[in-house]
Enzyme design. Structure first.
Site, mmCIF file in Angstrom:
data_model
loop_
_atom_site.group_PDB
_atom_site.id
_atom_site.type_symbol
_atom_site.label_atom_id
_atom_site.label_comp_id
_atom_site.label_asym_id
_atom_site.label_seq_id
_atom_site.Cartn_x
_atom_site.Cartn_y
_atom_site.Cartn_z
ATOM 1 N N THR A 116 -14.041 -21.160 1.116
ATOM 2 C CA THR A 116 -13.986 -19.971 1.966
ATOM 3 C C THR A 116 -13.309 -18.810 1.226
ATOM 4 O OG1 THR A 116 -11.817 -20.519 2.894
ATOM 5 C CG2 THR A 116 -13.733 -21.427 4.039
ATOM 6 N N GLY A 117 -13.057 -17.742 1.971
ATOM 7 C CA GLY A 117 -12.418 -16.565 1.387
ATOM 8 C C GLY A 117 -10.917 -16.520 1.596
ATOM 9 N N ASP A 118 -10.354 -17.556 2.244
ATOM 10 C CA ASP A 118 -8.895 -17.563 2.444
ATOM 11 C C ASP A 118 -8.409 -19.020 2.395
ATOM 12 O OD1 ASP A 118 -6.233 -16.770 3.058
ATOM 13 O OD2 ASP A 118 -6.962 -15.081 4.243
ATOM 14 N N ASP A 119 -7.173 -19.287 2.831
ATOM 15 C CA ASP A 119 -6.599 -20.629 2.686
ATOM 16 C C ASP A 119 -7.542 -21.713 3.220
ATOM 17 O OD1 ASP A 119 -4.409 -19.209 1.787
ATOM 18 O OD2 ASP A 119 -3.201 -19.530 3.594
#
Ligand code: NAG
Ligand code: NAG
Ligand code: NAG
Length: 447
Positions: free
Chosen positions: A249-252
């Site tokens: 994904t684009g975050d944690d």
């Protein structure tokens, strides 16, 4: 029996990409956390007028089917079958004692009606929407106060079509906090397995004020540059088990949270007894994260057998002044990471505040963080541990860690301040604040 055999097979297939320590270990699974229910009562979304042509809006069909499950209350609950096809719908709520079953090739796809998306109250432990003041948009699939819910099938897809939301974020035209793809509030005995989640507008899977939640064998996908598309965020929840999943994904990838500053402190609900294992993924932010919203406290977290590729930070424990909360008894072990900006970061100055009413004297406590068996290649900086001056981090124990740099590039050394603990067999060697326990001395962790 059958289930554990399958997960053993799954494990063996994954094993070559894992590091050698795990190969000999027994396969432990989440199976004790929630019992999977077999449901003899089955209905199909097509019985309620559902059309999987990718154009028909099926909101009424979903709501009617779930209304039927809620009000007919068949013994043992009801399975709602989603046949192959693309079922466009607005957001809908789940109810207790149901299974949402996505056949192979079934897609439940969110409409992009951002202009009439319903709003709900902010979470009490956040005091406001996470992105913007005020309420927040209802999650695409939402459940409040339910129990005994299963979301499963044959790897069907739940698609948030998040790009319109990401663009609103980029253009700063959002009015309220974006919707999660799926949120469970005040719920228990939840299983999410064999489903693909993609393109969430915001966080993907958000169990908040929940207990006994199993998330296993899921795939979560969002573009590397999509804003705030966290994979799984257990938040003020206990007995959560996450395993055998691929998250990119684009975050944690997984971030354990428990509320935000003065609101989270007042609400006072910790996240505890969280197991995360056999996760593979990639992200420009963290692989395994604690925080930064951790004001209710986070304790008893075990993360193991994690494989990370093309990462920002492999392992990130993050909090801030004003957060309060105790972060303790966190164990992360058997991590392989390749191509990361930083291997390990434990820091007391990460994250923003909900408003200017946070208490600057509410200092978080971070104690008892064990990180061991970490192998990294192409890691630009091995680690950074920055405690808080008036609340130094204690019992930070690192062992058997090797974080190798990028060939031809000078590796940035470890940076540490306001921290105590121990280290053994760590290369490059961390900081003088961490005392060598190579002589057999144990790393004392105060509890
Ligand atoms: C994981 O998903 C695959 C494909 O749907 C399936 O064959 C396998 O049995 C699943 N594993 C578990 C443990 O459910
Ligand atoms: C879904 O749940 C939310 C929050 O509990 C509520 O505001 C909304 O009215 C519900 N929607 C439907 C269609 O029941
Ligand atoms: C289903 O998903 C699981 C878990 O990500 C994956 O291992 C498996 O290959 C998938 N199976 C199919 C048939 O796509």
């Amino acid at each position: 029996m059958f289930g554990s055999l399958l997960s053993l097979l799954c494990f063996l297939v994954m094993a070559p990409s894992m590091n050698s320590w795990s190969a000999a270990a027994d396969v432990i699974t989440c199976s004790g956390t929630v019992t999977m229910r077999y449901r003899s009562d089955k209905i199909s979304i097509t019985d309620f007028g559902g059309v999987g042509d990718g154009r028909t809006v099926n909101t009424l069909a979903f709501r009617a089917a779930i209304y039927r499950i809620e009000h007919l209350r068949r013994r043992g609950g009801t399975l709602l079958y989603i046949p192959p096809g693309v079922y466009l719908t607005e957001s809908f709520n789940l109810t207790s004692h149901m299974t949402l079953y996505l056949a192979k090739g079934a897609v439940i796809r969110a409409t992009q009606n951002t202009w009439n998306w319903p709003l709900i109250a902010p979470l009490p432990s956040y005091g406001r929407g996470r992105e913007l003041p005020g309420g927040r948009y209802l999650s695409f699939i939402h459940a409040d106060g339910v129990r005994d819910v299963v979301i499963t099938g044959e790897n069907g897809t739940i698609d948030g079509q998040g790009d319109v939301w990401w663009n609103m974020w980029r253009q700063k035209t959002l009015q309220f906090t974006r919707p999660n793809l799926i949120e469970f509030m005040h719920s228990r005995h939840i299983i999410i397995t064999n489903v693909i989640f993609q393109n969430s507008p915001f966080w993907n899977i958000h169990p908040v004020y929940c207990s006994n939640v199993v998330i296993r064998n899921v795939t979560i996908l969002a573009p590397y540059d999509s804003p705030n598309t966290d994979g799984i965020d257990p938040d003020s929840s206990s007995n959560v088990c996450i395993e055998d999943s691929y998250i990119s994904t684009g975050d944690d990838l997984v971030a354990v949270k428990s509320g935000w500053d003065e609101y989270g402190i007042a609400f006072g609900r910790p996240s505890s007894d969280i197991t995360i294992r056999r996760i593979t993924g990639s992200s420009p932010f963290a692989g395994i994260a604690i925080g930064s919203e951790s004001s209710g406290g986070v304790e008893n977290v075990l993360a193991e057998n994690i494989n990370l590729y093309n990462m920002g930070i492999g392992i990130h424990v993050k909090t801030n002044t004003g957060r309060g909360g105790v972060i303790r008894n966190i164990t992360v072990s058997d991590v392989y990471m390749e191509n990361a900006r930083m291997g390990i970061k434990i820091s007391g100055n990460v994250g923003d505040h909900p408003d200017d009413k946070f208490n600057p004297n509410a200092l978080p406590i971070v104690t008892g963080i064990r990180i061991n068996q970490v192998w990294g290649v192409k890691v630009q900086q091995p680690g950074l541990i920055h405690g808080i001056k008036n609340s130094p981090f204690t019992g930070i124990c690192l062992s058997n860690i090797s974080l190798n740099g990028v060939a031809g590039l000078r590796t940035t050394p470890w940076q540490c301040s306001d921290v105590s603990g121990g280290a053994q067999r760590v290369t490059p060697w961390p900081c003088s604040e961490l005392i060598s326990t190579d002589g057999g001395g144990s790393c004392a962790i105060p509890f």
